[in-house]
Design a protein around this motif. Structure first.
Motif, PDB file in Angstrom:
ATOM      1  N   ASP A  91       0.812  -1.215   0.000  1.00 26.65           N
ATOM      2  CA  ASP A  91       0.000   0.000   0.000  1.00 26.65           C
ATOM      3  C   ASP A  91       0.848   1.268   0.000  1.00 26.65           C
ATOM      4  N   GLY A  92       2.154   1.102  -0.016  1.00 23.39           N
ATOM      5  CA  GLY A  92       3.045   2.257  -0.085  1.00 23.39           C
ATOM      6  C   GLY A  92       3.227   2.985   1.230  1.00 23.39           C
ATOM      7  N   LEU A  93       2.945   2.313   2.354  1.00 19.90           N
ATOM      8  CA  LEU A  93       3.071   2.956   3.660  1.00 19.90           C
ATOM      9  C   LEU A  93       4.383   2.612   4.359  1.00 19.90           C
ATOM     10  N   VAL A  94       4.932   1.451   4.043  1.00 21.46           N
ATOM     11  CA  VAL A  94       6.156   0.980   4.684  1.00 21.46           C
ATOM     12  C   VAL A  94       7.182   0.661   3.609  1.00 21.46           C
ATOM     13  N   LEU A  95       8.423   1.014   3.899  1.00 22.82           N
ATOM     14  CA  LEU A  95       9.540   0.716   3.008  1.00 22.82           C
ATOM     15  C   LEU A  95      10.332  -0.442   3.594  1.00 22.82           C
ATOM     16  N   ARG A  96      10.587  -1.439   2.786  1.00 22.73           N
ATOM     17  CA  ARG A  96      11.398  -2.590   3.189  1.00 22.73           C
ATOM     18  C   ARG A  96      12.745  -2.453   2.510  1.00 22.73           C
ATOM     19  N   ARG A  97      13.799  -2.415   3.309  1.00 22.67           N
ATOM     20  CA  ARG A  97      15.151  -2.286   2.765  1.00 22.67           C
ATOM     21  C   ARG A  97      15.945  -3.524   3.159  1.00 22.67           C
ATOM     22  N   GLU A  98      16.404  -4.244   2.130  1.00 22.42           N
ATOM     23  CA  GLU A  98      17.157  -5.484   2.355  1.00 22.42           C
ATOM     24  C   GLU A  98      18.626  -5.236   2.026  1.00 22.42           C
ATOM     25  N   TYR A  99      19.492  -5.666   2.931  1.00 25.24           N
ATOM     26  CA  TYR A  99      20.928  -5.509   2.736  1.00 25.24           C
ATOM     27  C   TYR A  99      21.526  -6.861   2.363  1.00 25.24           C
ATOM     28  N   PRO A 100      22.323  -6.901   1.284  1.00 31.69           N
ATOM     29  CA  PRO A 100      22.901  -8.170   0.824  1.00 31.69           C
ATOM     30  C   PRO A 100      24.083  -8.587   1.697  1.00 31.69           C
ATOM     31  N   GLN A 101      23.789  -9.308   2.750  1.00 35.61           N
ATOM     32  CA  GLN A 101      24.833  -9.796   3.645  1.00 35.61           C
ATOM     33  C   GLN A 101      24.371 -11.110   4.253  1.00 35.61           C
ATOM     34  N   VAL A 102      25.267 -11.788   4.932  1.00 38.79           N
ATOM     35  CA  VAL A 102      24.938 -13.042   5.591  1.00 38.79           C
ATOM     36  C   VAL A 102      25.171 -12.853   7.082  1.00 38.79           C
ATOM     37  N   PRO A 103      24.185 -13.078   7.928  1.00 38.49           N
ATOM     38  CA  PRO A 103      22.787 -13.375   7.582  1.00 38.49           C
ATOM     39  C   PRO A 103      22.111 -12.138   7.000  1.00 38.49           C
ATOM     40  N   PRO A 104      21.003 -12.343   6.264  1.00 39.96           N
ATOM     41  CA  PRO A 104      20.325 -11.215   5.635  1.00 39.96           C
ATOM     42  C   PRO A 104      19.853 -10.205   6.679  1.00 39.96           C
ATOM     43  N   LYS A 105      19.937  -8.958   6.302  1.00 39.00           N
ATOM     44  CA  LYS A 105      19.483  -7.877   7.178  1.00 39.00           C
ATOM     45  C   LYS A 105      18.381  -7.126   6.443  1.00 39.00           C
ATOM     46  N   VAL A 106      17.202  -7.024   7.086  1.00 36.69           N
ATOM     47  CA  VAL A 106      16.072  -6.323   6.493  1.00 36.69           C
ATOM     48  C   VAL A 106      15.578  -5.299   7.502  1.00 36.69           C
ATOM     49  N   GLU A 107      15.388  -4.077   7.044  1.00 38.20           N
ATOM     50  CA  GLU A 107      14.886  -3.007   7.901  1.00 38.20           C
ATOM     51  C   GLU A 107      13.598  -2.441   7.316  1.00 38.20           C
ATOM     52  N   TYR A 108      12.729  -1.994   8.208  1.00 39.29           N
ATOM     53  CA  TYR A 108      11.452  -1.403   7.811  1.00 39.29           C
ATOM     54  C   TYR A 108      11.375   0.018   8.344  1.00 39.29           C
ATOM     55  N   SER A 109      10.824   0.894   7.517  1.00 39.60           N
ATOM     56  CA  SER A 109      10.608   2.279   7.915  1.00 39.60           C
ATOM     57  C   SER A 109       9.357   2.785   7.206  1.00 39.60           C
ATOM     58  N   LEU A 110       8.895   3.949   7.625  1.00 40.15           N
ATOM     59  CA  LEU A 110       7.713   4.540   6.985  1.00 40.15           C
ATOM     60  C   LEU A 110       8.119   5.303   5.735  1.00 40.15           C
ATOM     61  N   THR A 111       7.295   5.223   4.724  1.00 47.41           N
ATOM     62  CA  THR A 111       7.472   6.043   3.534  1.00 47.41           C
ATOM     63  C   THR A 111       6.873   7.426   3.830  1.00 47.41           C
ATOM     64  N   GLU A 112       7.018   8.341   2.912  1.00 48.30           N
ATOM     65  CA  GLU A 112       6.382   9.657   3.078  1.00 48.30           C
ATOM     66  C   GLU A 112       4.868   9.493   3.221  1.00 48.30           C
ATOM     67  N   ARG A 113       4.316   8.583   2.446  1.00 47.07           N
ATOM     68  CA  ARG A 113       2.873   8.320   2.532  1.00 47.07           C
ATOM     69  C   ARG A 113       2.515   7.768   3.915  1.00 47.07           C
ATOM     70  N   GLY A 114       3.329   6.871   4.437  1.00 45.23           N
ATOM     71  CA  GLY A 114       3.102   6.336   5.769  1.00 45.23           C
ATOM     72  C   GLY A 114       3.222   7.410   6.835  1.00 45.23           C
ATOM     73  N   LEU A 115       4.213   8.272   6.680  1.00 42.11           N
ATOM     74  CA  LEU A 115       4.380   9.380   7.626  1.00 42.11           C
ATOM     75  C   LEU A 115       3.169  10.309   7.623  1.00 42.11           C
ATOM     76  N   SER A 116       2.514  10.433   6.472  1.00 44.01           N
ATOM     77  CA  SER A 116       1.351  11.326   6.387  1.00 44.01           C
ATOM     78  C   SER A 116       0.169  10.801   7.198  1.00 44.01           C
ATOM     79  N   LEU A 117       0.195   9.538   7.602  1.00 45.08           N
ATOM     80  CA  LEU A 117      -0.862   8.975   8.448  1.00 45.08           C
ATOM     81  C   LEU A 117      -0.626   9.223   9.941  1.00 45.08           C
ATOM     82  N   ILE A 118       0.568   9.631  10.305  1.00 49.88           N
ATOM     83  CA  ILE A 118       0.891   9.798  11.724  1.00 49.88           C
ATOM     84  C   ILE A 118      -0.005  10.840  12.404  1.00 49.88           C
ATOM     85  N   PRO A 119      -0.360  11.950  11.763  1.00 51.66           N
ATOM     86  CA  PRO A 119      -1.306  12.866  12.425  1.00 51.66           C
ATOM     87  C   PRO A 119      -2.654  12.206  12.736  1.00 51.66           C
TER      88      PRO A 119
END
Length: 120
Positions: free
Chosen positions: A72-100
């Motif tokens: 839905d474009g609210l969360v960004l998934r960022r995967e880092y190519p390493q062992v073990p895999p590292k994946v981080e989640y953050s809000l997109t601008e659209r997701g941030l617009s829901l915080i209010p």
């Protein structure tokens, strides 16, 4: 404000066809708002950090919710190519617009909790 109320509180219209219904389709469900809440506070979290913060959510359910929020474009998934895999989640601008919206719910809840003294 009256114009906004007239826009969102329509009678004779199917709720799913309104802005309210659309918003609920994005953040409705047992965990989506909680995930957004934690990501808003911490900015970037890994899957297990989110799972620990939320508590009581299964690995699979969290994965499904994150995929839906990402789709839905609210969360960004960022995967880092390493062992073990590292994946981080953050809000997109659209997701941030829901915080209010979530903040307004928080303020309402703090003001109307039954354990709070009634203010005249």
């Amino acid at each position: 404000m009256e114009e906004d109320t007239q826009l969102c509180c329509l009678t004779g219209v199917n709720v799913k066809d309104t802005g309210f219904g659309y918003t609920l389709s994005l953040i409705g469900g047992k965990y989506k708002m909680t995930i957004l809440y934690w990501l808003a506070g911490k900015k970037v979290l890994r899957h297990n950090e989110l799972k620990r913060a939320i508590g009581g959510i299964s690995f699979k359910t969290l994965s499904v919710m994150l995929k839906e929020l990402e789709g839905d474009g609210l969360v960004l998934r960022r995967e880092y190519p390493q062992v073990p895999p590292k994946v981080e989640y953050s809000l997109t601008e659209r997701g941030l617009s829901l915080i209010p919206v979530l903040d307004a719910m928080c303020y309402w809840g703090e003001k109307n909790r039954p354990d709070q003294p009634v203010k005249a």
